[in-house]
Design a protein around this motif. Structure first.
Motif, PDB file in Angstrom:
ATOM      1  N   ILE A  46     -71.190  35.460 -47.518  1.00 16.36           N
ATOM      2  CA  ILE A  46     -72.103  34.382 -47.743  1.00 16.36           C
ATOM      3  C   ILE A  46     -73.187  34.204 -46.601  1.00 16.36           C
ATOM      4  O   ILE A  46     -74.308  33.855 -46.582  1.00 16.36           O
ATOM      5  N   VAL A  47     -72.326  34.200 -45.237  1.00 12.69           N
ATOM      6  CA  VAL A  47     -73.216  33.799 -44.019  1.00 12.69           C
ATOM      7  C   VAL A  47     -74.212  34.762 -43.943  1.00 12.69           C
ATOM      8  O   VAL A  47     -75.431  34.640 -43.486  1.00 12.69           O
ATOM      9  N   PHE A  48     -73.671  36.101 -44.074  1.00 12.92           N
ATOM     10  CA  PHE A  48     -74.600  37.229 -43.668  1.00 12.92           C
ATOM     11  C   PHE A  48     -75.937  37.209 -44.735  1.00 12.92           C
ATOM     12  O   PHE A  48     -76.988  37.395 -44.151  1.00 12.92           O
ATOM     13  N   VAL A  49     -75.761  36.927 -45.942  1.00  8.49           N
ATOM     14  CA  VAL A  49     -76.733  36.916 -47.050  1.00  8.49           C
ATOM     15  C   VAL A  49     -77.638  35.689 -46.872  1.00  8.49           C
ATOM     16  O   VAL A  49     -78.967  35.818 -46.707  1.00  8.49           O
ATOM     17  N   GLN A  50     -77.263  34.695 -46.180  1.00 13.83           N
ATOM     18  CA  GLN A  50     -78.030  33.338 -46.055  1.00 13.83           C
ATOM     19  C   GLN A  50     -78.956  33.747 -44.693  1.00 13.83           C
ATOM     20  O   GLN A  50     -80.041  33.326 -44.629  1.00 13.83           O
ATOM     21  N   ILE A  51     -78.358  34.149 -43.671  1.00 13.68           N
ATOM     22  CA  ILE A  51     -78.884  34.481 -42.376  1.00 13.68           C
ATOM     23  C   ILE A  51     -80.268  35.622 -42.657  1.00 13.68           C
ATOM     24  O   ILE A  51     -81.281  35.446 -42.263  1.00 13.68           O
ATOM     25  N   PHE A  52     -79.779  36.648 -43.302  1.00 17.86           N
ATOM     26  CA  PHE A  52     -80.798  37.612 -43.662  1.00 17.86           C
ATOM     27  C   PHE A  52     -81.925  36.861 -44.482  1.00 17.86           C
ATOM     28  O   PHE A  52     -83.020  37.238 -44.102  1.00 17.86           O
ATOM     29  N   THR A  53     -81.700  36.225 -45.460  1.00 11.73           N
ATOM     30  CA  THR A  53     -82.699  35.536 -46.265  1.00 11.73           C
ATOM     31  C   THR A  53     -83.492  34.575 -45.483  1.00 11.73           C
ATOM     32  O   THR A  53     -84.745  34.571 -45.379  1.00 11.73           O
ATOM     33  N   TYR A  54     -82.967  33.765 -44.683  1.00 11.25           N
ATOM     34  CA  TYR A  54     -83.712  32.771 -43.937  1.00 11.25           C
ATOM     35  C   TYR A  54     -84.534  33.547 -43.030  1.00 11.25           C
ATOM     36  O   TYR A  54     -85.717  33.112 -42.663  1.00 11.25           O
ATOM     37  N   LEU A  55     -84.055  34.731 -42.166  1.00 12.95           N
ATOM     38  CA  LEU A  55     -84.729  35.212 -41.264  1.00 12.95           C
ATOM     39  C   LEU A  55     -85.770  35.927 -42.019  1.00 12.95           C
ATOM     40  O   LEU A  55     -87.013  36.131 -41.568  1.00 12.95           O
ATOM     41  N   LEU A  56     -85.638  36.633 -43.065  1.00 15.70           N
ATOM     42  CA  LEU A  56     -86.803  37.254 -43.854  1.00 15.70           C
ATOM     43  C   LEU A  56     -87.938  36.416 -43.990  1.00 15.70           C
ATOM     44  O   LEU A  56     -89.203  36.581 -43.853  1.00 15.70           O
ATOM     45  N   ILE A  57     -87.501  35.228 -44.853  1.00 16.34           N
ATOM     46  CA  ILE A  57     -88.542  34.097 -45.232  1.00 16.34           C
ATOM     47  C   ILE A  57     -89.208  33.758 -44.017  1.00 16.34           C
ATOM     48  O   ILE A  57     -90.454  33.688 -43.757  1.00 16.34           O
ATOM     49  N   GLY A  58     -88.528  33.416 -42.900  1.00 19.99           N
ATOM     50  CA  GLY A  58     -89.023  32.749 -41.653  1.00 19.99           C
ATOM     51  C   GLY A  58     -90.014  33.777 -40.886  1.00 19.99           C
ATOM     52  O   GLY A  58     -91.359  33.695 -40.738  1.00 19.99           O
TER      53      GLY A  58
END
Length: 137
Positions: A46-58
């Motif tokens: 969950i942490v990996f997916v969330q960090i990846f998602t936020y970094l991608l969108i950011g």
């Protein structure tokens, strides 16, 4: 100088990311329970997916708002459009983590932010055309 619509686009998108963090906080236990059935280490996943998602969108947001990247703009818009049916499916299945109100605010905010990219001043700025525009300082 960036037009006001581009500045608002950036702020709204980052605001929706903050809402996502809040939503993840409220739905953390439910997310762990759901992912635990398929993953041996649900917290890491969950942490990996969330960090990846936020970094991608950011990153895509900054490429659009600071570098005038039309490719990043269309990737962001495409991700949003693809996410709409997925959102409806998640809402219909009752798997929505946290508050439905937060998800509604995020979706409306993103819709407004992407609409700002199609204002006259934004289109001229994205094209690199010199134009006298009202700017936010």
């Amino acid at each position: 100088m960036r037009p006001q619509s581009i500045i608002y686009f950036e702020r709204i998108i980052f605001g929706t990311l903050i809402l996502g963090v809040i939503q993840n906080f409220f739905g953390w236990n439910r997310a762990i329970d759901l992912v635990a059935t398929t993953q041996s280490n649900p917290v890491f996943f969950i942490v990996f997916v969330q960090i990846f998602t936020y970094l991608l969108i950011g990153t895509l947001t900054l490429l659009v708002s600071r570098r005038r990247s039309k490719v990043a703009m269309w990737i962001s818009i495409t991700m949003f459009v693809i996410g709409i049916p997925v959102l409806f499916k998640i809402v219909a299945s009752g798997l929505l983590f946290g508050s439905g109100a937060i998800t509604a605010l995020q979706t409306i905010g993103q819709l407004i932010a992407f609409a700002l990219l199609f204002t006259s001043s934004s289109r001229h700025w994205m094209s690199g055309e010199a134009q006298s525009v009202e700017v936010f300082q």
